[in-house]
Write a protein that holds these residues in place. Structure first.
Motif, short mmCIF file in Angstrom:
data_model
loop_
_atom_site.label_atom_id
_atom_site.label_comp_id
_atom_site.label_asym_id
_atom_site.label_seq_id
_atom_site.Cartn_x
_atom_site.Cartn_y
_atom_site.Cartn_z
N GLU A 152 -5.14 -30.57 -4.92
CA GLU A 152 -5.05 -31.82 -5.70
C GLU A 152 -6.02 -32.86 -5.15
N MET A 153 -6.16 -32.94 -3.82
CA MET A 153 -7.10 -33.89 -3.21
C MET A 153 -8.52 -33.59 -3.66
N ILE A 154 -8.90 -32.31 -3.62
CA ILE A 154 -10.27 -31.94 -4.01
C ILE A 154 -10.50 -32.22 -5.49
N ASN A 155 -9.52 -31.91 -6.34
CA ASN A 155 -9.66 -32.21 -7.77
C ASN A 155 -9.76 -33.70 -8.01
N ASP A 156 -8.97 -34.49 -7.28
CA ASP A 156 -9.01 -35.94 -7.41
C ASP A 156 -10.37 -36.48 -6.94
N ASP A 157 -10.89 -35.92 -5.85
CA ASP A 157 -12.20 -36.34 -5.37
C ASP A 157 -13.25 -36.14 -6.44
N PHE A 158 -13.19 -34.99 -7.13
CA PHE A 158 -14.17 -34.71 -8.17
C PHE A 158 -13.98 -35.62 -9.39
N GLU A 159 -12.75 -35.70 -9.88
CA GLU A 159 -12.49 -36.43 -11.12
C GLU A 159 -12.64 -37.94 -10.97
N ASN A 160 -12.15 -38.49 -9.89
CA ASN A 160 -12.15 -39.95 -9.74
C ASN A 160 -13.31 -40.51 -8.94
N HIS A 161 -13.90 -39.70 -8.06
CA HIS A 161 -14.94 -40.22 -7.18
C HIS A 161 -16.27 -39.49 -7.32
N HIS A 162 -16.33 -38.48 -8.20
CA HIS A 162 -17.55 -37.70 -8.41
C HIS A 162 -18.03 -37.03 -7.14
N LEU A 196 -19.27 -26.53 0.05
CA LEU A 196 -18.47 -25.35 0.38
C LEU A 196 -17.51 -25.02 -0.75
N ASP A 197 -17.06 -23.77 -0.81
CA ASP A 197 -16.04 -23.45 -1.81
C ASP A 197 -14.74 -24.14 -1.40
N SER A 198 -13.82 -24.27 -2.33
CA SER A 198 -12.63 -25.09 -2.09
C SER A 198 -11.77 -24.57 -0.94
N ASP A 199 -11.59 -23.25 -0.82
CA ASP A 199 -10.77 -22.72 0.27
C ASP A 199 -11.38 -23.03 1.63
N GLU A 200 -12.70 -22.90 1.74
CA GLU A 200 -13.34 -23.20 3.02
C GLU A 200 -13.26 -24.69 3.33
N MET A 201 -13.40 -25.52 2.30
CA MET A 201 -13.30 -26.98 2.49
C MET A 201 -11.89 -27.35 2.94
N ILE A 202 -10.89 -26.76 2.31
CA ILE A 202 -9.49 -27.03 2.67
C ILE A 202 -9.22 -26.58 4.11
N ALA A 203 -9.65 -25.37 4.45
CA ALA A 203 -9.41 -24.83 5.80
C ALA A 203 -10.10 -25.68 6.86
N LEU A 204 -11.32 -26.10 6.59
CA LEU A 204 -12.07 -26.92 7.54
C LEU A 204 -11.42 -28.29 7.72
N TYR A 209 -20.72 -33.16 1.51
CA TYR A 209 -20.95 -33.58 0.13
C TYR A 209 -22.27 -32.97 -0.37
N ASP A 210 -22.30 -32.59 -1.62
CA ASP A 210 -23.53 -32.15 -2.26
C ASP A 210 -24.10 -33.37 -3.00
N TRP A 211 -24.94 -34.12 -2.30
CA TRP A 211 -25.42 -35.41 -2.81
C TRP A 211 -26.23 -35.24 -4.09
N HIS A 212 -26.97 -34.17 -4.23
CA HIS A 212 -27.75 -33.96 -5.45
C HIS A 212 -26.83 -33.86 -6.67
N GLU A 213 -25.78 -33.06 -6.55
CA GLU A 213 -24.83 -32.91 -7.66
C GLU A 213 -24.08 -34.22 -7.93
N ILE A 214 -23.72 -34.93 -6.89
CA ILE A 214 -23.02 -36.21 -7.05
C ILE A 214 -23.91 -37.18 -7.82
N ASN A 215 -25.20 -37.25 -7.46
CA ASN A 215 -26.11 -38.16 -8.17
C ASN A 215 -26.27 -37.78 -9.63
N LEU A 216 -26.31 -36.47 -9.91
CA LEU A 216 -26.39 -36.04 -11.31
C LEU A 216 -25.16 -36.48 -12.10
#
Length: 79
Positions: free
Chosen positions: A27-37, A42-50, A65-72
């Protein structure tokens, strides 16, 4: 923060699923994408584990963060 190997990722994810914390991180990762772009390199499982291993939340891990994708995404919103 170091990258984790596949076995360590799977062990952490299994533990989080047993403890009922996995959905919270998803839910945190989905919220980060939807509300904060925020898009992660990393894939979500690796991001969560890290994040769990380092006792933090994904949103605070700006080095992944993938700054290129965020800027797009931000440019799309401005159009």
């Amino acid at each position: 923060m170091e990258r984790l190997d596949k076995k360590e990722i799977n062990n952490i994810i299994d533990k989080l699923k047993r403890d009922g914390l996995y959905e919270k991180f998803v839910e945190m990762i989905n919220d980060d994408f939807e509300n904060h772009h925020i898009v992660y390199k990393l894939d979500s499982d690796e991001m969560i584990a890290l994040a769990y291993k380092n006792n933090t939340i994904p949103f605070k891990m700006q080095e992944y963060y993938d700054w290129h994708e965020i800027n797009l995404l931000i440019e799309e919103d401005l159009d």
